[in-house]
Design an enzyme around this catalytic site. Sequence first.
Site, PDB file in Angstrom:
ATOM      1  N   ASP A   1      85.891 -26.238  24.780  1.00 60.04           N
ATOM      2  CA  ASP A   1      85.773 -25.167  25.910  1.00 60.04           C
ATOM      3  C   ASP A   1      87.003 -25.223  26.927  1.00 60.04           C
ATOM      4  O   ASP A   1      87.007 -26.271  27.339  1.00 60.04           O
ATOM      5  CB  ASP A   1      84.430 -25.557  26.862  1.00 60.04           C
TER       6      ASP A   1
ATOM      7  N   ASP B   1      89.671 -18.388  28.030  1.00 60.79           N
ATOM      8  CA  ASP B   1      88.336 -19.113  28.006  1.00 60.79           C
ATOM      9  C   ASP B   1      87.474 -19.082  26.738  1.00 60.79           C
ATOM     10  O   ASP B   1      86.864 -18.188  26.405  1.00 60.79           O
ATOM     11  CB  ASP B   1      87.520 -18.931  29.312  1.00 60.79           C
TER      12      ASP B   1
END
Length: 449
Positions: free
Chosen positions: A156, A335
């Site tokens: 992530d 992201d």
Amino acid sequence: MLLKIPSSVAGSITFALAVAALPDCVSASPQGEQPYGTISLPDRTLLLNADGTFNHDKAVVFNAATALKYRRNLMNFQENSGGSLPAGMKLIDIPLRAQMQARGQRDESLTDENDDSEWAGRLFDNVSGKCVVEHSSIIGMVRIGKPGQKFLVDFDTGSSDLWVPSSLCTSTACSSKRKYNSSSSSTSQNETGTFSIQYGDGSSVSGSIYSDTVTVAGVKVQNQRFAAVTNLSSSFASDPVDGVLGLGFPSISILKADPVFVSAAQQNAITTKAFSFYLAKNNSELYLGGTNPKLYNDPIEYHPVDKSNGFWQVKNASITVGGQTVLSDFDTIIDSGTTIMYGPPDMVKEIYSKVEGAEVFDSSEGFYSFPCNEVPEISFSWGGEKFAISSENFNLGTTAPNASTCAGALAAKDLGLGNTTLLLGDSWMKNAYHVFSLEKTAVGFAKLK
Ligand SMILES: *[C@@H]1O[C@H](CO)[C@@H](O)[C@H](O)[C@H]1NC(C)=O
Ligand SMILES: *[C@@H]1O[C@H](CO)[C@@H](O)[C@H](O)[C@H]1NC(C)=O
Ligand SMILES: *[C@@H]1O[C@H](CO)[C@@H](O)[C@H](O)[C@H]1NC(C)=O
Ligand SMILES: *[C@@H]1O[C@H](CO)[C@@H](O)[C@H](O)[C@H]1NC(C)=O
Ligand SMILES: *[C@@H]1O[C@H](CO)[C@@H](O)[C@H](O)[C@H]1NC(C)=O
Ligand SMILES: *[C@@H]1O[C@H](CO)[C@@H](O)[C@H](O)[C@H]1NC(C)=O
Ligand SMILES: *[C@@H]1O[C@H](CO)[C@@H](O)[C@H](O)[C@H]1NC(C)=O
Ligand SMILES: *[C@@H]1O[C@H](CO)[C@@H](O)[C@H](O)[C@H]1NC(C)=O
């Protein structure tokens, strides 16, 4: 060091329970052995139901999860900076009732879903009958300790901590997970402090902090601080992923630690201090320690990152619709742990105002629709090449069965990131090769091959 996912999951006895609960979660095509430094990522799909409709319920859950994730990121920043928030950013209150309602709709598996973005993204898709676990998150194996204990984690770029379940975890949710046993690792060190994430509904994830050797795709980091979670709420149980490996910067770290890849760079565990994402329908890949030239066309266009906020934040973006520049000189945050794209309501309204036939179709969630037969041509640029979003990546599906309007992958939502910042998740990332360079403190974009 060779990594195989997700076929390695299928062969694992510890995963029998999770696998049984989610029969299709391991059905992705088996990956061959990968060269050093690469992790093959599972195939990815959009929020698309089998009948071609946009999975609105799931998107609503993603929205709430993204809002919570960024609220938490900003709270971590505040904690680490002694009270301040990044310039122009603010904490957004997320009404609990709205979240609960969103999660309670239709799909049973959503009802008690934890308010954690990294996990809320992985759900069994009741309509298509497929597991979206591996389709909506970027997962791979990491080893912790000596000898290495294996964990399946979510990679992530929008968070900065590593956490996995602990062998001391007595929560039921831990029974189907791989667990870190510090006593079985000769390189484990106890660290002071505790790790704790509080969620909006009062639940929490908590555990102890250790440091140990962490190996990802052959990249070995010593004395990496991470959390071993002893208290994991039941909503995590059905997820085959054990934990999260954050690839952001230290200022949003709950552990107040250097994230794995920052440590790797500092320890010279990699010669080229960069990692690269290739997200596609098939053969997605995370490359650690450089780039994989087989997947992109030169040149890679690098743009400086302002890492002070903790994010892979790139300035001076502009967006065109149908070739016309609509907005320029705004910031973007890249992201990998977010599915679609979000922007402040005013910006998003302005963008859709240039899309023929576009209208709001869910004002509370910020979703817009457009005529399906005319998917807008949208491109981003950071002062160089224009990178187009393919119609497949922008179109989330029809707004209703057989409808002629489709949902757009850019939603209006104030995430507290300021009124000039867009958050670009996978709907964007699938359109370009992304190089996250610590060496250059920059994100590189290149055209896909
Ligand atoms: C899917 O949801 C419906 C209700 O919307 C329910 O009746 C059905 O049992 C669910 N199917 C699965 C496989 O969970
Ligand atoms: C952890 O490992 C030690 C040493 O290998 C072992 O004795 C102990 O039973 C393990 N603990 C758990 C909870 O598995
Ligand atoms: C870490 O702490 C546990 C319990 O507090 C203890 O049993 C263990 O020996 C400690 N390990 C190290 C490496 O100090
Ligand atoms: C786990 O968290 C819950 C609150 O979510 C708390 O009631 C419980 O005491 C915690 N358990 C442990 C072992 O810390
Ligand atoms: C992706 O993989 C599926 C089966 O695994 C195959 O049918 C399809 O053609 C592949 N698509 C591309 C673009 O390679
Ligand atoms: C910012 O983007 C504009 C195009 O929108 C470009 O002309 C300019 O050179 C860029 N500035 C920098 C510093 O890259
Ligand atoms: C959608 O169209 C298909 C075929 O064109 C038809 O079979 C189906 O009944 C339609 N569904 C709805 C909800 O109108
Ligand atoms: C952003 O907000 C600030 C104050 O909150 C305001 O001065 C500025 O005009 C806003 N910018 C945009 C593009 O809306």
